[in-house]
Design a protein around this motif. Structure first.
Motif, PDB file in Angstrom:
ATOM      1  N   THR A  78       0.845  -1.204   0.000  1.00 43.69           N
ATOM      2  CA  THR A  78       0.000   0.000   0.000  1.00 43.69           C
ATOM      3  C   THR A  78       0.876   1.249   0.000  1.00 43.69           C
ATOM      4  O   THR A  78       2.108   1.146   0.047  1.00 43.69           O
ATOM      5  CB  THR A  78      -0.893   0.023   1.251  1.00 43.69           C
ATOM      6  N   GLU A  79       0.195   2.407  -0.004  1.00 39.98           N
ATOM      7  CA  GLU A  79       0.884   3.719   0.000  1.00 39.98           C
ATOM      8  C   GLU A  79       1.948   3.778  -1.095  1.00 39.98           C
ATOM      9  O   GLU A  79       3.075   4.253  -0.860  1.00 39.98           O
ATOM     10  CB  GLU A  79       1.536   3.994   1.357  1.00 39.98           C
ATOM     11  N   ILE A  80       1.604   3.292  -2.273  1.00 37.61           N
ATOM     12  CA  ILE A  80       2.595   3.271  -3.361  1.00 37.61           C
ATOM     13  C   ILE A  80       2.779   4.710  -3.859  1.00 37.61           C
ATOM     14  O   ILE A  80       1.823   5.382  -4.229  1.00 37.61           O
ATOM     15  CB  ILE A  80       2.127   2.333  -4.496  1.00 37.61           C
ATOM     16  N   THR A  81       4.025   5.161  -3.816  1.00 39.40           N
ATOM     17  CA  THR A  81       4.337   6.560  -4.123  1.00 39.40           C
ATOM     18  C   THR A  81       5.621   6.608  -4.933  1.00 39.40           C
ATOM     19  O   THR A  81       6.553   5.858  -4.635  1.00 39.40           O
ATOM     20  CB  THR A  81       4.603   7.354  -2.814  1.00 39.40           C
ATOM     21  N   MET A  82       5.664   7.489  -5.908  1.00 38.71           N
ATOM     22  CA  MET A  82       6.898   7.596  -6.686  1.00 38.71           C
ATOM     23  C   MET A  82       7.504   8.996  -6.554  1.00 38.71           C
ATOM     24  O   MET A  82       6.772   9.985  -6.581  1.00 38.71           O
ATOM     25  CB  MET A  82       6.628   7.313  -8.154  1.00 38.71           C
ATOM     26  N   TYR A  83       8.802   9.060  -6.407  1.00 43.56           N
ATOM     27  CA  TYR A  83       9.520  10.337  -6.305  1.00 43.56           C
ATOM     28  C   TYR A  83      10.681  10.345  -7.290  1.00 43.56           C
ATOM     29  O   TYR A  83      11.178   9.298  -7.702  1.00 43.56           O
ATOM     30  CB  TYR A  83      10.137  10.522  -4.918  1.00 43.56           C
TER      31      TYR A  83
END
Ligand code: SAM
Length: 386
Positions: free
Chosen positions: A224-229
């Motif tokens: 979960t909380e998949i985030t890309m930076y």
């Protein structure tokens, strides 16, 4: 990790800083000579010097700084066997993955060991790093380096993690994947991560197609909380000026500083050319003073506006100036020209000001982060409908 002595000793690994672009590791060995384009240095002359010393070459023309290795310096100096992670990404990954003293971490692949060195220091002797590399020669070399650098909290395994998975189960706090196909290792990462608390994963991929494949697989496996930076660097030029009364005066002062710097630069160029001509006249045959070359590198950068990454940077005084007094932003003023921003802080008689260059350093890779929470989402859903 590494020597903790105050002074350089025979056998120490030191970092030799020649210029900002030219930094290299050196194993100090009595009787040997270190030759570089900035002169020759006897290892014997380094032994006994306090770390951080500036050392003149045997002929007094060039100089080096002898530094104690740190993971940061190692990343700048290490022999590249692969592409490596640099400090901005390492710091961001360490923070997002919540890697700290005592953490159990997995990394794949080991590559040149840049990430491994920083992580080994962060986790300390109470944590452990399991590092995996499927290229045999790289695995052997990295294992040897880790042993030489006293990294007893690292276990390096030679294996293909996409095919064979990891060697630990339900034990890792964080997983970092720097692989061409990280999505193939996600299910193995899931089984290596502990299930009694929230754990985290990061995948480092240079292109968006790889990111999308990774995101799909992370979703499929319940992350979960998949985030890309993306981490981008923006250089600042920092100077100190006498404490000024008004923001507008800061702008004027900065303009004067730029003019004075340019005058200084032109004087240095003229004096370098004159001393080269003198040496030529005297027939020494050595026109290129290594000491001057070290100077010339920075002069060239100022002159051409070339940044460390070879890109052109804007060296003019910026359009917007921010003055901070006692670290409080007190306003801004337009001094005309470019779209740089100048910020500053300080108190007393001097004010520290910085100019932000408008362009940012180039793309390295995208960082895709995700969490694995103790209860799989489908179990939570089942519970809530019962
Ligand atoms: N993060 C490293 C650093 O900071 O130095 C650089 C890693 S390098 C870009 C990627 C490494 O992954 C290569 O050395 C490659 O051999 C290794 N590799 C690629 N696929 C792998 C796999 N399936 N299992 C283990 N290692 C793999």
């Amino acid at each position: 990790m590494w020597s903790e002595n105050r002074e350089v000793q025979d056998g120490d690994l030191v970092i030799v800083w020649l210029t900002r672009e030219f930094i290299q590791p050196l194993q100090v060995t009595a009787g040997k000579l270190f030759n570089s384009k900035f002169g020759s240095y006897r290892h014997d002359d380094l032994i006994g010097l306090p770390y951080g010393s500036k050392v003149a070459s045997s002929h007094g023309r060039g100089f080096i700084h002898v530094l104690r290795p740190t993971p940061e310096l190692w990343t700048m100096a290490l022999p590249h066997r692969t592409q490596i992670l640099y400090l901005a990404d390492i710091a961001f990954i360490t923070s997002w993955l919540n890697i700290r003293s005592g953490s159990n971490v997995i990394e794949a692949g080991t590559g040149s060991g840049s990430f491994s060195h920083s992580t080994a220091r962060t986790i300390g002797s109470s944590g452990h790093l399991w590092s995996y590399e499927f290229h045999e020669a790289r695995a052997l070399k990295a294992r040897q380096e880790f042993a030489e650098h006293g990294m007893s909290n690292v276990t390096l395994t030679h294996r293909n993690v996409c095919r064979d998975g990891f060697t630990i189960v339900d034990a890792a706090d964080a997983v970092f994947l720097d692989l061409p196909a990280p999505w193939e290792a996600v299910q193995h990462a899931k089984s290596a991560l502990r299930k009694d608390q929230t754990t985290r994963i990061c995948c480092f991929s240079p292109c968006m197609e790889q990111v999308l494949r990774t995101v799909n697989v992370l979703n499929e496996h319940g992350f979960t909380e998949i985030t890309m930076y993306e981490t981008l660097m923006r250089p600042h030029e920092v100077s100190q000026i006498p404490s000024l009364k008004s923001v507008r005066q800061v702008g004027e002062e900065l303009k004067d500083m730029a003019v004075r710097r340019e005058e200084r630069r032109l004087r240095q160029i003229a004096s370098s050319a004159a001393s080269r001509a003198k040496r030529k006249r005297e027939g020494t045959g050595d026109e290129s003073d290594p000491g001057e070359m070290q100077e010339d590198v920075s002069l060239k950068r100022v002159k051409t506006g070339e940044g460390e990454d070879g890109k052109t940077s804007n060296t003019r005084v910026g359009a917007e100036i921010r003055k901070h007094s006692d670290d409080h932003d007190v306003g801004s003023v337009d001094v005309g020209g470019s779209n740089s921003i100048v910020g500053g802080s300080g108190s007393g008689r001097y004010l520290n000001v910085s100019r932000v260059f408008p362009e940012v350093r180039g793309h390295t890779s995208y960082l895709t982060f995700a969490c694995l929470i103790p209860f799989p989402p489908d179990a939570i859903l089942r519970n809530s409908t019962e």
